[in-house]
Enzyme design. Sequence first.
Site, mmCIF file in Angstrom:
data_model
loop_
_atom_site.group_PDB
_atom_site.id
_atom_site.type_symbol
_atom_site.label_atom_id
_atom_site.label_comp_id
_atom_site.label_asym_id
_atom_site.label_seq_id
_atom_site.Cartn_x
_atom_site.Cartn_y
_atom_site.Cartn_z
ATOM 1 N N GLU A 242 0.807 -1.220 0.000
ATOM 2 C CA GLU A 242 0.000 0.000 0.000
ATOM 3 C C GLU A 242 0.844 1.276 0.000
ATOM 4 O O GLU A 242 0.336 2.358 -0.286
ATOM 5 C CB GLU A 242 -0.928 0.012 1.216
ATOM 6 C CG GLU A 242 -2.004 -1.056 1.216
ATOM 7 C CD GLU A 242 -3.119 -0.786 0.224
ATOM 8 O OE1 GLU A 242 -3.067 0.252 -0.460
ATOM 9 O OE2 GLU A 242 -4.032 -1.619 0.127
ATOM 10 N N GLU B 88 7.099 -22.017 8.553
ATOM 11 C CA GLU B 88 7.327 -21.145 9.700
ATOM 12 C C GLU B 88 8.202 -21.792 10.767
ATOM 13 O O GLU B 88 8.697 -21.118 11.670
ATOM 14 C CB GLU B 88 6.008 -20.730 10.328
ATOM 15 C CG GLU B 88 5.257 -21.855 11.012
ATOM 16 C CD GLU B 88 3.968 -21.371 11.661
ATOM 17 O OE1 GLU B 88 3.884 -21.458 12.892
ATOM 18 O OE2 GLU B 88 3.075 -20.892 10.933
#
Length: 304
Positions: A82, A113
């Site tokens: 963004e 992870e």
Amino acid sequence: MLDHLTTEASNPASEQLDELSTLEVVKLINDQDAGIAEAVGRQAQQIATAIDVISDRLHSGGRLIYFGAGTSGRLGILDAAECPPTFRSDPRQVVGLIAGGPSAMTTAVEGAEDNPSLGMQDLERISLSPNDVVVGIATSGRTPYVIGGLEYARELGAYAIGLTCNDNSELKSYCDLVIAPVVGPEILSGSTRMKAGTATKMVLNMLSTGAMIRQGKTFGNLMVDLRATNTKLNARARRIVKAATGVDDAEAVELLDRCNGEVKTAIVVHHTEQAPDAARTLLDRAYGHLRRAIHDGTNGAVRL
């Protein structure tokens, strides 16, 4: 072990969750969400410190790098993505990484992870430098991918920030700074995409927006460095120029056309009555700070 983590605990308010009506579920979620902003607010000083460090590093040519697994990684990538359209920032300035690579944005990558070396490798791959700031996002505060990356970042000399929703988390030992909004147990036990995810998004909003404000990307509360890439943003650019100059719609369009759609340049041109190239020089000398550029271009004659 996860048993001691606040984010994994059972929430007494939702113990009969499957027996509630739909409206009761909605009200319960809303009631639980009401405390998120307060939890984030308790971390105000830590967030402000992070913003100042990030701003200093960006000003010196460094980067802001988010990395995490699952929801945490996705939120970091979202915030990074963004920044260019909102602040006209270089896409390489704010970077988002996720355990398992780009495909993990939409599909879970099992085991990614759990490997601390992957966090280090992902940071190596983007040539992490001592001038960068890394934000390791791990709701649990114990994700091996994030801890591995934070440990590598500190060894290299980058500034390491940990973002978690648990107090006294494991990642604390691997950070220069920890931001820990503790939002309490989720209504759906362990579903940290909910309250913890919302708190994470709020903190990331503050980090990127605060740093960009310090970089001169705003004028008052106007996003004067936006990149007009579609009809909505073109309309917003006109509104911003009108608000910052007092001109009408036609004049705003004319200013933007003369300045290749650059909102800041158009505003400086109007206030200083100089050509676009001269306005750009003023902005460069002011390190992009619009108010300072106008002050310099008018010898302080224009008060804003």
